[in-house]
Design a protein around this motif. Structure first.
Motif, PDB file in Angstrom:
ATOM      1  N   THR A 117      40.502   7.904  37.312  1.00 19.78           N
ATOM      2  CA  THR A 117      39.055   8.094  37.463  1.00 19.78           C
ATOM      3  C   THR A 117      38.290   6.820  37.136  1.00 19.78           C
ATOM      4  OG1 THR A 117      39.014   8.972  35.201  1.00 19.78           O
ATOM      5  CG2 THR A 117      39.135  10.572  37.013  1.00 19.78           C
ATOM      6  N   LEU A 118      38.772   6.031  36.164  1.00 10.44           N
ATOM      7  CA  LEU A 118      38.088   4.798  35.793  1.00 10.44           C
ATOM      8  C   LEU A 118      38.204   3.768  36.914  1.00 10.44           C
ATOM      9  CD1 LEU A 118      36.605   2.987  33.791  1.00 10.44           C
ATOM     10  CD2 LEU A 118      38.815   2.457  32.734  1.00 10.44           C
ATOM     11  N   SER A 119      39.373   3.620  37.508  1.00  8.69           N
ATOM     12  CA  SER A 119      39.560   2.657  38.599  1.00  8.69           C
ATOM     13  C   SER A 119      38.662   2.993  39.778  1.00  8.69           C
ATOM     14  CB  SER A 119      41.021   2.635  39.046  1.00  8.69           C
ATOM     15  OG  SER A 119      41.858   2.180  38.017  1.00  8.69           O
ATOM     16  N   ALA A 120      38.627   4.267  40.155  1.00  6.40           N
ATOM     17  CA  ALA A 120      37.797   4.678  41.288  1.00  6.40           C
ATOM     18  C   ALA A 120      36.320   4.492  40.983  1.00  6.40           C
ATOM     19  CB  ALA A 120      38.091   6.134  41.645  1.00  6.40           C
TER      20      ALA A 120
ATOM     21  N   ARG B  31      34.106  -2.538  29.606  1.00  5.95           N
ATOM     22  CA  ARG B  31      34.508  -2.370  28.205  1.00  5.95           C
ATOM     23  C   ARG B  31      35.572  -1.282  28.091  1.00  5.95           C
ATOM     24  NH1 ARG B  31      28.403  -2.371  25.606  1.00  5.95           N
ATOM     25  NH2 ARG B  31      28.109  -4.639  25.451  1.00  5.95           N
ATOM     26  N   GLU B  32      35.393  -0.196  28.848  1.00  5.61           N
ATOM     27  CA  GLU B  32      36.391   0.876  28.844  1.00  5.61           C
ATOM     28  C   GLU B  32      37.716   0.361  29.396  1.00  5.61           C
ATOM     29  OE1 GLU B  32      35.355   4.611  30.621  1.00  5.61           O
ATOM     30  OE2 GLU B  32      33.288   4.520  29.877  1.00  5.61           O
ATOM     31  N   GLU B  33      37.650  -0.394  30.465  1.00  5.42           N
ATOM     32  CA  GLU B  33      38.861  -0.953  31.059  1.00  5.42           C
ATOM     33  C   GLU B  33      39.570  -1.873  30.059  1.00  5.42           C
ATOM     34  OE1 GLU B  33      40.261  -3.437  35.051  1.00  5.42           O
ATOM     35  OE2 GLU B  33      38.226  -3.692  34.269  1.00  5.42           O
ATOM     36  N   ALA B  34      38.803  -2.749  29.416  1.00  8.87           N
ATOM     37  CA  ALA B  34      39.390  -3.676  28.448  1.00  8.87           C
ATOM     38  C   ALA B  34      40.054  -2.922  27.305  1.00  8.87           C
ATOM     39  CB  ALA B  34      38.320  -4.625  27.916  1.00  8.87           C
ATOM     40  N   ALA B  35      39.388  -1.860  26.824  1.00 11.33           N
ATOM     41  CA  ALA B  35      39.957  -1.081  25.722  1.00 11.33           C
ATOM     42  C   ALA B  35      41.260  -0.403  26.141  1.00 11.33           C
ATOM     43  CB  ALA B  35      38.945  -0.040  25.254  1.00 11.33           C
ATOM     44  N   ALA B  36      41.316   0.065  27.393  1.00 11.31           N
ATOM     45  CA  ALA B  36      42.531   0.716  27.884  1.00 11.31           C
ATOM     46  C   ALA B  36      43.679  -0.266  28.035  1.00 11.31           C
ATOM     47  CB  ALA B  36      42.244   1.394  29.229  1.00 11.31           C
ATOM     48  N   LEU B  37      43.353  -1.523  28.387  1.00  9.05           N
ATOM     49  CA  LEU B  37      44.386  -2.522  28.649  1.00  9.05           C
ATOM     50  C   LEU B  37      44.801  -3.312  27.421  1.00  9.05           C
ATOM     51  CD1 LEU B  37      42.971  -4.050  31.969  1.00  9.05           C
ATOM     52  CD2 LEU B  37      44.957  -2.564  31.762  1.00  9.05           C
TER      53      LEU B  37
ATOM     54  N   HIS C 121      52.329  -3.068  37.170  1.00  5.43           N
ATOM     55  CA  HIS C 121      52.580  -1.649  36.873  1.00  5.43           C
ATOM     56  C   HIS C 121      52.195  -1.320  35.431  1.00  5.43           C
ATOM     57  CE1 HIS C 121      54.422   2.273  37.200  1.00  5.43           C
ATOM     58  NE2 HIS C 121      55.193   2.037  36.146  1.00  5.43           N
ATOM     59  N   ALA C 122      52.548  -2.208  34.508  1.00  2.00           N
ATOM     60  CA  ALA C 122      52.226  -1.973  33.100  1.00  2.00           C
ATOM     61  C   ALA C 122      50.713  -1.899  32.887  1.00  2.00           C
ATOM     62  CB  ALA C 122      52.825  -3.072  32.231  1.00  2.00           C
ATOM     63  N   ARG C 123      49.967  -2.729  33.606  1.00  2.99           N
ATOM     64  CA  ARG C 123      48.508  -2.682  33.489  1.00  2.99           C
ATOM     65  C   ARG C 123      47.960  -1.422  34.140  1.00  2.99           C
ATOM     66  NH1 ARG C 123      45.791  -7.128  31.928  1.00  2.99           N
ATOM     67  NH2 ARG C 123      43.960  -6.734  33.216  1.00  2.99           N
ATOM     68  N   ALA C 124      48.485  -1.090  35.307  1.00  4.78           N
ATOM     69  CA  ALA C 124      47.934   0.036  36.064  1.00  4.78           C
ATOM     70  C   ALA C 124      48.112   1.359  35.327  1.00  4.78           C
ATOM     71  CB  ALA C 124      48.590   0.097  37.437  1.00  4.78           C
TER      72      ALA C 124
ATOM     73  N   ASP D  72      45.650  -2.792  24.230  1.00  5.82           N
ATOM     74  CA  ASP D  72      46.813  -2.441  23.409  1.00  5.82           C
ATOM     75  C   ASP D  72      46.805  -3.211  22.090  1.00  5.82           C
ATOM     76  OD1 ASP D  72      49.130  -1.044  22.874  1.00  5.82           O
ATOM     77  OD2 ASP D  72      50.448  -2.564  23.760  1.00  5.82           O
ATOM     78  N   GLY D  73      45.623  -3.255  21.451  1.00  4.93           N
ATOM     79  CA  GLY D  73      45.478  -3.922  20.164  1.00  4.93           C
ATOM     80  C   GLY D  73      45.091  -5.381  20.241  1.00  4.93           C
ATOM     81  N   ARG D  74      45.098  -5.951  21.447  1.00  8.33           N
ATOM     82  CA  ARG D  74      44.713  -7.363  21.614  1.00  8.33           C
ATOM     83  C   ARG D  74      43.199  -7.496  21.723  1.00  8.33           C
ATOM     84  NH1 ARG D  74      46.769  -9.755  26.683  1.00  8.33           N
ATOM     85  NH2 ARG D  74      46.377  -7.687  27.534  1.00  8.33           N
ATOM     86  N   ASP D  75      42.750  -8.729  21.816  1.00  2.00           N
ATOM     87  CA  ASP D  75      41.342  -9.013  22.051  1.00  2.00           C
ATOM     88  C   ASP D  75      40.919  -8.396  23.391  1.00  2.00           C
ATOM     89  OD1 ASP D  75      38.916 -10.950  21.374  1.00  2.00           O
ATOM     90  OD2 ASP D  75      39.346 -11.178  23.505  1.00  2.00           O
ATOM     91  N   LEU D  76      39.759  -7.746  23.419  1.00  2.00           N
ATOM     92  CA  LEU D  76      39.299  -7.071  24.637  1.00  2.00           C
ATOM     93  C   LEU D  76      39.126  -8.053  25.790  1.00  2.00           C
ATOM     94  CD1 LEU D  76      36.637  -4.518  23.292  1.00  2.00           C
ATOM     95  CD2 LEU D  76      39.041  -4.106  23.868  1.00  2.00           C
ATOM     96  N   TYR D  77      38.555  -9.191  25.497  1.00  2.00           N
ATOM     97  CA  TYR D  77      38.319 -10.166  26.566  1.00  2.00           C
ATOM     98  C   TYR D  77      39.640 -10.690  27.122  1.00  2.00           C
ATOM     99  CZ  TYR D  77      36.167 -14.000  29.152  1.00  2.00           C
ATOM    100  OH  TYR D  77      35.760 -14.857  30.150  1.00  2.00           O
ATOM    101  N   ASP D  78      40.628 -10.889  26.268  1.00  2.16           N
ATOM    102  CA  ASP D  78      41.931 -11.368  26.739  1.00  2.16           C
ATOM    103  C   ASP D  78      42.542 -10.396  27.737  1.00  2.16           C
ATOM    104  OD1 ASP D  78      41.718 -13.577  25.144  1.00  2.16           O
ATOM    105  OD2 ASP D  78      43.247 -12.973  23.694  1.00  2.16           O
TER     106      ASP D  78
END
Length: 492
Positions: free
Chosen positions: A96-99, A136-142, A87-90, A144-150
């Motif tokens: 619109t990004l998920s679809a 990249r957009e998804e990683a940036a949204a998720l 839920h926290a990730r979703a 929360d200040g951490r490494d994008l790849y993580d």
């Protein structure tokens, strides 16, 4: 308990819809008419919108807040842990990004298959550029200040980090390279199998091998696809393989690999079905099952002796003069291009290449337009041979086309976990070699089912392996196993 019961009822419907989406993906790779690709992309996008709406439903947050975790047992608390994480990730991802990701990756998968068949990188790069932009957009949204790849890695191996995996790879690489160089300097040069192995016979033997390793045909099926995969969980778990009449090991060992995935899903406690616990806890643990089935068990001297006999019975010849030559051919070390056909010594080097490149892509330090050149240069440096054509290079894997960034390192994590599990398995099942020499892997599967598979997502990934083995997972057992096995094979 009312909040918990309402939450679990809602979650079961969400899990059921996710299974339907998985079935659409299976159909796309096995039976869907080629001309249906655009419509399927729209279908996948629409269903992903429904799933995203359910995962971000405000009632989920309300139920989570209302649940008294102190009143729950271990299973209930584990269910809440998974739902809370999902839920926290979703809620961080725009609908619109998920679809859009679902639509683009569905379309990209078909384009990738066409490009791979035609050796046409240019045909694939535009849609891959779209996929990378969206990831990249998804990683940036998720992040929360951490490494994008993580942020992406967390989808496949919760708790793992690129830094930690990179450090482990750095510890592994010198021993792997040293072993490879000693093998390449050995006077022993096992021959590959030779001959013609009709597709029908390969599929017959693949089904037989799957049965011996405990795959449940009442709740599964085997089909053919461009890239072997496993789909589903619970009572509907499907696997695929591929066939090359000149190279039967690809079919047999791809099947064994997928049987490991399938047996895991089929072996999970039925009480967990259509809940977050009713599937493999992570892709690393999943790969531990597929890799131990394929390698430590399937490529063992004992099992190869049985397989040599069955190859002769099915095909009239096994492609090698005797059982020892067959075992050497199955485990032959060579600098091939294809990851899924790589020997155990080279396999993790393939993964390290992809791990480094996709980290660079997500970070924006590498662009898709430069990916083929970067791949070819790295491959030549790591393997000592040039990439001869795109299908043997940057186009060989389906993963990036379907957006699976962060997935590749879990293959090596799976190998590391499998090394630990094999150490524990051999101690627990002293009859293992005798069983495998008769073609029977059921006792091994029974141990794995009891110690790993039935627990599903009950524990975190590393804790799952530690509970099964009695020690925390690390790379030592895998590297020791490789040194011992290939040291004997190549008289090092």
């Amino acid at each position: 308990m009312v909040a918990f019961d309402d939450l679990m009822a809602f979650q079961r419907e969400t899990e059921a819809l996710a299974q339907v989406m998985g079935r659409l993906g299976w159909d796309q790779e096995t039976m869907m008419p080629k001309g249906a690709a655009q419509q399927r992309a729209d279908e996948m996008g629409a269903l992903e919108s429904v799933l995203h709406a359910r995962r971000t439903d405000s009632r989920v947050g309300d139920w989570l807040a209302a649940v008294d975790e102190g009143a729950l047992d271990d299973v209930g608390r584990a269910q809440i842990r998974h739902i809370r994480r999902s839920h926290a990730r979703a809620v961080r991802l725009p609908d619109t990004l998920s679809a859009q990701l679902a639509r683009v990756t569905s379309r990209a998968q078909g384009i990738w298959a066409e490009a791979r068949a035609a050796d046409d990188v240019a045909h694939f790069l535009p849609v891959l550029t779209e996929v990378v932009r969206l990831k990249r957009e998804e990683a940036a949204a998720l992040a929360d200040g951490r490494d994008l790849y993580d942020a992406l890695l967390d989808d496949y191996e919760p708790g793992a980090t690129a830094e930690g995996i990179g450090a482990m790879f750095d510890r592994m690489r010198p021993r792997l390279v040293d072993l490879r160089e000693r093998i390449m300097g050995s006077a022993r040069t096992p021959a590959a199998l030779s001959g013609n192995f009709p597709a029908e016979g390969q599929m017959v033997l693949a089904r037989e091998v799957a049965s011996h390793f405990g795959y449940d045909w009442r709740h599964g099926r085997l089909d053919r696809s461009v890239h072997p995969f496993t789909s589903g969980s619970g009572t509907d778990v499907r696997i695929t393989t591929r066939v090359d009449t000149a190279e039967p090991l690809g079919c047999l060992y791809s099947t064994l690999h997928e049987v490991g995935h399938g047996a895991y899903e089929q072996g999970i406690d039925p009480a967990f079905r259509l809940t977050p616990l009713g599937q493999g806890v992570s892709m690393g643990v999943h790969e531990s099952q597929s890799r131990i089935y394929e390698n430590q068990l399937g490529r063992s001297r004992a099992f190869c002796g049985w397989l040599f006999g069955r190859m002769g019975e099915v095909f009239g010849q096994a492609g090698a003069g005797d059982a020892d030559a067959f075992y050497a051919a199955v485990n032959r070390v060579h600098s091939g291009h294809i990851r899924t056909e790589a020997d155990e010594v080279h396999y993790n080097l393939h993964i390290m290449l992809r791990f480094d490149l996709e980290r660079e892509l997500i970070a924006g330090r590498l662009e898709v337009a430069d990916l083929e050149e970067a791949w070819n240069a790295r491959f030549a440096a790591d393997f000592g041979v040039a990439v001869d054509r795109p299908a043997n290079g940057v186009l060989q894997d389906v993963h990036w086309s379907v957006g699976l960034f962060g997935y590749f390192p879990t293959y090596t994590l799976g190998n590391v976990y499998a090394g630990c599990l094999y150490t524990a398995l051999r101690a627990a099942v002293p009859s293992l070699d005798n069983d495998l020499a008769r073609g029977h892997a059921e006792p091994a599967t029974a141990w794995l089912r009891d110690h790993v598979q039935r627990h599903g997502g009950l524990s975190e990934p590393a804790a799952t392996i530690e509970r099964a083995c009695g020690f925390a997972p690390h790379e030592g057992p895998l590297l020791d196993y490789l040194d011992a096995k290939f040291g004997a094979l190549y008289d090092l």
